[in-house]
Design an enzyme around this catalytic site. Structure first.
Site, PDB file in Angstrom:
ATOM      1  N   LYS A 133       0.846  -1.198   0.000  1.00  0.00           N
ATOM      2  CA  LYS A 133       0.000   0.000   0.000  1.00  0.00           C
ATOM      3  C   LYS A 133       0.878   1.242   0.000  1.00  0.00           C
ATOM      4  O   LYS A 133       1.906   1.289   0.683  1.00  0.00           O
ATOM      5  CB  LYS A 133      -0.926  -0.032   1.213  1.00  0.00           C
ATOM      6  CG  LYS A 133      -2.028   1.010   1.207  1.00  0.00           C
ATOM      7  CD  LYS A 133      -2.941   0.829   2.413  1.00  0.00           C
ATOM      8  CE  LYS A 133      -4.055   1.865   2.454  1.00  0.00           C
ATOM      9  NZ  LYS A 133      -4.946   1.670   3.624  1.00  0.00           N
ATOM     10  N   SER A 152      -9.760   1.626   2.818  1.00  0.00           N
ATOM     11  CA  SER A 152      -8.938   2.407   1.903  1.00  0.00           C
ATOM     12  C   SER A 152      -7.881   1.575   1.170  1.00  0.00           C
ATOM     13  O   SER A 152      -7.207   2.067   0.270  1.00  0.00           O
ATOM     14  CB  SER A 152      -8.229   3.513   2.691  1.00  0.00           C
ATOM     15  OG  SER A 152      -7.358   2.947   3.668  1.00  0.00           O
ATOM     16  N   SER A 178      -9.989  -0.902   6.985  1.00  0.00           N
ATOM     17  CA  SER A 178      -9.443  -0.683   5.644  1.00  0.00           C
ATOM     18  C   SER A 178      -8.783  -1.909   5.033  1.00  0.00           C
ATOM     19  O   SER A 178      -8.423  -1.882   3.856  1.00  0.00           O
ATOM     20  CB  SER A 178      -8.432   0.471   5.676  1.00  0.00           C
ATOM     21  OG  SER A 178      -9.066   1.679   5.995  1.00  0.00           O
TER      22      SER A 178
END
Length: 704
Positions: free
Chosen positions: A111, A186, A210
């Site tokens: 990420k 996210s 997330s």
């Protein structure tokens, strides 16, 4: 929690259609079961030389290039040359039989809010465009040390603030199951990349769900560890008391192996736990060893509030089917009520936004990120933040600043902290009575892109299933549990398993004692097993078969080690004896060489003396060593050396002693002859007269 036998539904090979990168799921009976671990399968293939890391990397890169234009999972992909170079290095290590890490050859997506020194780390924000950290996050460093290859940085909502990945400052990621729908957020880029098989596993971050919500939307396994299990060093901060680095995988085993590689205490993170990290892989059991009810005795609590109003009926139906399946496997399922569950959502948003207001104050255009020139310092700050932050981030900063303001601190932030304490206590009480708690991972399946973008409250409500776990700091695992009809095909549904703090590796099958007994019997034989049973009956005690198995294995390992130590000691003793013999031989040779040189020197000296005493005239035309007639200067040099040696010999102490002894003898003989006549054998005659022997012996005469 990771020892669950539940595995994700098999996903067929994706197609490259614009509608969906996954075809419709097929009943399990018509397809082969998925491999228990893609990581372990890859490792076995590499070490057995069935495939190479280079070929494996090329296949993933080819798939990534074909699917990425439709998905937009990655913000940055590492150059092919860099990936293939790392793959070649691993192949060379394997070829040379060198040790490789547990993640050797595994392609990992990271990420983009997790720092990597060799790639940009933008956190999905234009404010940090092209920012390259000078270091790796601790989790990334541990991945590299384990042999993993970082394939690229995945997309996310800006600074992790969002649930759809639509809040990214660069692009919108699509769901591999339906390109018109969101992948969740996210960490939507990481979930989509694993689901579309662009990489084997991926890292994400979980502040309020997330990792788990995208895992549910994309049909993969998502694991949120206990707060403090994984170091946060190198993670771009959103809410520091809630942020956790999590894992995505195509199976529970892959997620567990990935977590095992990145867990552990870190001196750079004061919140990281010093607890020992268990070997999660040891908790995995092959399905062939399982009995008809392998989870018998496992206490499962279903959170009642997660199956009420506000949750889609199809999601509730899939969750109840999963509960029924757990009952068939032997679990004892009960309903658990958490009255404080509904309070988690408002408390979470007050705390998270307050912390983000503080954490994001560092992005002022001076120390980090994009800078907009201004006439004065305040205008530079304001313009840089206004143009760098997205609308969602600005709104959350304002809300957090409001909650921390003097007039509302007690009413908002302080009260939210009190609610957090209540939630933590209610979870502890529920987990004291149950081994795990389960709930849907999200109140709905993946929705259309743009459907909730203009309705932030509806989007925030989607986090109600996950935020409480972050407030309590507990671990949670999301597994695919079915599919529902939606759009052009079926969409995956996930359910969430919540455990006690630091119980990621806890054995959730209390009655697998029978299974461990079976392992014991297979490993050590029926006779040994029967002996143990008889001894337990005789002494009226009961032991866990797992403990007995591990103790027996340890005992055998110690016995083997002792045998190896004895063999090693024997070899060392033999080696010492051999070295001692070699040393004595060397000393003897040295002594003989010394004696030989001494004798050689004495002979040379004797030869030189003879040459001086019996010097002859040199030959007239003696041939030299190099041919031809020897030069006269050679003879002159030799003559000079002989003269010098002669003088040294004459002046030597040896010659002087000999001369002195001769003079002394001559002087004594002369004095005796002048006084009286010599009596022949007088001394011997006197001695013979006093003895019985009449034998006359010749006198001893000295000769010089």
């Amino acid at each position: 929690m990771l020892s669950s036998a539940q595995t994700p539904r098999l996903l067929r090979s994706p197609t490259t259609t614009l509608k969906c990168l996954h075809s419709s799921p097929v009943p399990a009976s018509s397809t082969a079961p998925p491999p228990p671990s893609q990581i372990l399968t890859t490792r076995k293939s590499l070490l057995s030389r069935q495939t190479s890391t280079v070929d494996l990397a090329k296949s993933f890169l080819d798939r990534l290039r074909r699917t990425e234009p439709h998905l937009n999972s990655f913000l940055h992909v590492s150059p092919d040359e860099a990936i293939l170079k790392q793959a070649e290095e691993l192949d060379n290590k394997i070829k040379n039989n060198e040790a490789v890490g547990p993640l050797a050859g595994v392609l990992v997506g990271v990420k983009d809010n997790i720092c990597t020194y060799d790639m940009p780390s933008t956190a999905g924000s234009r404010l940090l465009e092209n920012y390259r950290p000078p270091f790796d996050a601790t989790a990334v460093r541990k991945l590299r040390e384990s042999g993993a290859i970082v394939v690229g940085k995945t997309n996310l909502d800006e600074f992790g603030m969002g649930s759809t990945t639509e809040g990214s400052g660069y692009q919108v990621t699509a769901n591999p199951w339906d390109l018109s729908r969101v992948p969740g957020g996210s960490s939507g880029g990481s979930a989509a990349a694993v689901s579309a098989r662009q990489c084997m596993v991926a890292l994400g971050s979980d502040t309020g769900g997330s990792v788990r919500q995208p895992a549910s939307f994309c049909g993969v396994v998502g694991l949120k560890p206990t707060y403090g299990r994984v170091s946060r060093y190198g993670l771009v901060a959103y809410a520091s008391s809630l942020d956790v680095i999590g894992c995505f995988g195509s199976s529970v085993a892959d997620a567990g192996i990935l977590l095992n590689s990145i867990s552990g205490h870190d001196k750079f993170d004061a919140t990281s736990s010093k607890r020992e990290v268990p070997d999660y892989q040891s908790q995995f059991v092959a399905i062939d060893y399982l009995e008809s009810k392998p989870l018998k005795g496992l206490r499962v609590g279903v959170i009642r509030e997660t199956l009420e109003n506000g949750v889609d009926s199809e999601v509730i139906s899939s969750a109840r089917d999963a509960v029924s399946h757990l009952e068939e496997l032997g679990c004892t399922v009960t309903e658990v009520s958490l009255p404080s569950f509904s309070l988690g959502l408002p408390a979470y948003y007050i705390l998270a936004l307050s912390e983000s207001s503080s954490n994001l104050s560092r992005y002022d255009g001076v120390r980090y990120g994009k800078q907009v020139p201004g006439d004065e310092l305040n205008s530079l700050y304001g313009d840089s933040r206004a143009q760098g932050f997205g609308s969602e981030v600005k709104m959350r900063i304002l809300m957090g600043t409001y909650a921390l303001s003097a007039g509302y601190y007690d009413a908002c932030y302080k009260r939210a902290q009190q609610v957090r304490t209540i939630i933590r206590s209610s979870f502890k009480e529920a987990l004291d009575k149950n081994d795990i708690l389960i709930s849907p991972a999200a109140p709905s399946v993946a929705y259309k892109i743009g459907e909730k973008k203009n309705d932030p409250l509806a989007m925030y409500a989607g986090d109600i299933m996950t935020v409480n776990v972050n407030l309590a700091g507990l671990p949670a695992l999301v597994l695919p549990c079915g599919f529902v009809e939606g759009g052009s095909g079926s969409l995956p549904v996930g359910f969430q398993m919540i455990g006690a703090a630091f119980d990621e590796g806890r054995d959730l099958s209390p009655v697998t004692d029978k299974l461990w007994k079976k392992f014991y019997k297979l490993q050590f034989g029926a006779d040994s097993t029967n002996t143990v049973v008889e001894r337990m009956k005789l002494r009226k005690v009961t032991f866990k078969w797992r403990q007995l198995y591990e103790a027996k294995v340890k005992e055998r390992e110690e016995a083997t080690q002792k045998s190896l130590d004895r063999i090693k000691q024997r070899y060392q003793e033999e080696d010492a004896k051999r070295k001692d013999i070699e040393l004595r031989d060397f000393q003897m040779k040295s002594h003989l060489n010394s004696h030989y040189n001494h004798v050689k020197g004495w002979l040379w000296k004797t030869k030189s003396t003879s040459a001086i005493l019996f010097k002859g005239s040199p030959p007239s035309k003696k041939r030299s060593f190099y041919g031809g007639v020897a030069a006269s200067n050679i003879y002159n040099t030799k003559s000079g050396l002989l003269k010098k040696a002669k003088l040294e010999f004459i002046n030597s102490r040896e010659v002087k002693n000999i001369a002195a002894m001769k003079n002394k003898v001559v002087h004594r003989n002369h004095s005796v002859s002048s006084t009286r006549k010599p009596i022949v054998n007088s001394g011997f005659a006197a001695s013979s007269s006093s003895s019985s022997s009449s034998k006359i012996t010749k006198p001893i005469q000295r000769r010089f």
